[in-house]
Design a protein around this motif. Sequence first.
Motif, PDB file in Angstrom:
ATOM      1  N   LYS A  58       0.822  -1.208   0.000  1.00 59.25           N
ATOM      2  CA  LYS A  58       0.000   0.000   0.000  1.00 59.25           C
ATOM      3  C   LYS A  58       0.860   1.265   0.000  1.00 59.25           C
ATOM      4  O   LYS A  58       0.480   2.284  -0.589  1.00 59.25           O
ATOM      5  N   ASN A  59       2.001   1.217   0.638  1.00 55.36           N
ATOM      6  CA  ASN A  59       2.928   2.348   0.586  1.00 55.36           C
ATOM      7  C   ASN A  59       3.292   2.649  -0.866  1.00 55.36           C
ATOM      8  O   ASN A  59       3.198   3.786  -1.326  1.00 55.36           O
ATOM      9  N   ARG A  60       3.673   1.608  -1.606  1.00 57.26           N
ATOM     10  CA  ARG A  60       4.049   1.812  -3.011  1.00 57.26           C
ATOM     11  C   ARG A  60       2.851   2.261  -3.848  1.00 57.26           C
ATOM     12  O   ARG A  60       2.947   3.205  -4.641  1.00 57.26           O
ATOM     13  N   ALA A  61       1.719   1.569  -3.683  1.00 56.80           N
ATOM     14  CA  ALA A  61       0.556   1.840  -4.532  1.00 56.80           C
ATOM     15  C   ALA A  61      -0.036   3.218  -4.257  1.00 56.80           C
ATOM     16  O   ALA A  61      -0.368   3.964  -5.195  1.00 56.80           O
ATOM     17  N   VAL A  62      -0.196   3.562  -2.987  1.00 56.03           N
ATOM     18  CA  VAL A  62      -0.778   4.862  -2.652  1.00 56.03           C
ATOM     19  C   VAL A  62       0.189   5.988  -2.999  1.00 56.03           C
ATOM     20  O   VAL A  62      -0.227   7.055  -3.464  1.00 56.03           O
ATOM     21  N   SER A  63       1.476   5.770  -2.798  1.00 52.46           N
ATOM     22  CA  SER A  63       2.447   6.797  -3.179  1.00 52.46           C
ATOM     23  C   SER A  63       2.382   7.071  -4.677  1.00 52.46           C
ATOM     24  O   SER A  63       2.449   8.228  -5.115  1.00 52.46           O
ATOM     25  N   GLU A  64       2.237   6.024  -5.471  1.00 56.38           N
ATOM     26  CA  GLU A  64       2.090   6.208  -6.917  1.00 56.38           C
ATOM     27  C   GLU A  64       0.800   6.958  -7.239  1.00 56.38           C
ATOM     28  O   GLU A  64       0.779   7.866  -8.077  1.00 56.38           O
ATOM     29  N   MET A  65      -0.271   6.595  -6.563  1.00 57.48           N
ATOM     30  CA  MET A  65      -1.556   7.254  -6.743  1.00 57.48           C
ATOM     31  C   MET A  65      -1.454   8.744  -6.408  1.00 57.48           C
ATOM     32  O   MET A  65      -1.955   9.601  -7.153  1.00 57.48           O
ATOM     33  N   VAL A  66      -0.792   9.059  -5.316  1.00 55.61           N
ATOM     34  CA  VAL A  66      -0.625  10.450  -4.900  1.00 55.61           C
ATOM     35  C   VAL A  66       0.255  11.205  -5.889  1.00 55.61           C
ATOM     36  O   VAL A  66      -0.044  12.347  -6.272  1.00 55.61           O
ATOM     37  N   TYR A  67       1.325  10.582  -6.333  1.00 49.64           N
ATOM     38  CA  TYR A  67       2.217  11.216  -7.304  1.00 49.64           C
ATOM     39  C   TYR A  67       1.436  11.610  -8.559  1.00 49.64           C
ATOM     40  O   TYR A  67       1.570  12.723  -9.070  1.00 49.64           O
ATOM     41  N   ILE A  68       0.609  10.694  -9.046  1.00 51.46           N
ATOM     42  CA  ILE A  68      -0.193  10.971 -10.240  1.00 51.46           C
ATOM     43  C   ILE A  68      -1.156  12.121  -9.987  1.00 51.46           C
ATOM     44  O   ILE A  68      -1.323  13.016 -10.823  1.00 51.46           O
ATOM     45  N   ALA A  69      -1.793  12.131  -8.830  1.00 48.22           N
ATOM     46  CA  ALA A  69      -2.768  13.174  -8.510  1.00 48.22           C
ATOM     47  C   ALA A  69      -2.125  14.559  -8.464  1.00 48.22           C
ATOM     48  O   ALA A  69      -2.741  15.553  -8.866  1.00 48.22           O
ATOM     49  N   TYR A  70      -0.891  14.630  -8.003  1.00 44.70           N
ATOM     50  CA  TYR A  70      -0.228  15.922  -7.828  1.00 44.70           C
ATOM     51  C   TYR A  70       0.539  16.372  -9.061  1.00 44.70           C
ATOM     52  O   TYR A  70       0.917  17.530  -9.171  1.00 44.70           O
TER      53      TYR A  70
END
Length: 254
Positions: A58-70
């Motif tokens: 989840k650290n990897r997946a959510v970090s990727e999700m956040v990176y895309i959002a920003y």
Amino acid sequence: MDSRVDERRTLRLPMVHRHLGDKRFAYTLPRALALQILVPGNASALVQHVHGGLWAHKNRAVSEMVYIAYSNRDLRTVMRTAHTHVKGVDSRGHRYHSLNPELFFFQHATYVDTLITSIETFHRPLSFDDKSELYRECRLWYTKYDISDRAQPATYGDFVDYFDDYCATRLETTPDTALLVDETLHPTTWLPRKVPPSAIRAMLHPRAAELLEIDVRPADRAALRLFAARTRTAIAATPARYRLMPAARHDPDV
């Protein structure tokens, strides 16, 4: 940078950029994950395709999700590429694919629900208009995934109806849920490990608590209030930029 200038810059950002990358959103993620493990296809995907720990994933997946959002870059292929191989047969014998629009959108919806919960737990209550604006921003965030939006409701009111109905009628416990529930509620790594188990119980969606047979007690709710108060005190002394997860700090406008 003067902390007051830092704060003013933060307040000018869209709500989703003020809060999605905030570490306090990560603290609230057990709420999302507890819902996700009650979706048979998603639970099976986590059991069959995640190696090295649920919260490390989840650290990897959510970090990727956040990176895309920003990000202002075109990253529409990233999410599709990362999920193409995530498919198989769930514990009921039904085939699943993580890019199925209904399955993918509900996972996204758990993050929208958790984002709202995070803001109301650690920041302030939100009015219906606040939530409607945040949801409009979340719809724009979803366009960055290049996944069909056929399951995505058009308005926040429609989203509430969709989410309530999905939770009431389509969630269930499976053998895969049983394999995931302890780690979901007792994170041992990343930011959620800082949250007391009693506070995690208190932040669960009521339907998840019901299906996982978790009795949320007044002491759990008190533990969450105390954790939230201590977190607000600690965050107040932290520059706005460093209240964010690293994945949210790459945009020069943040």
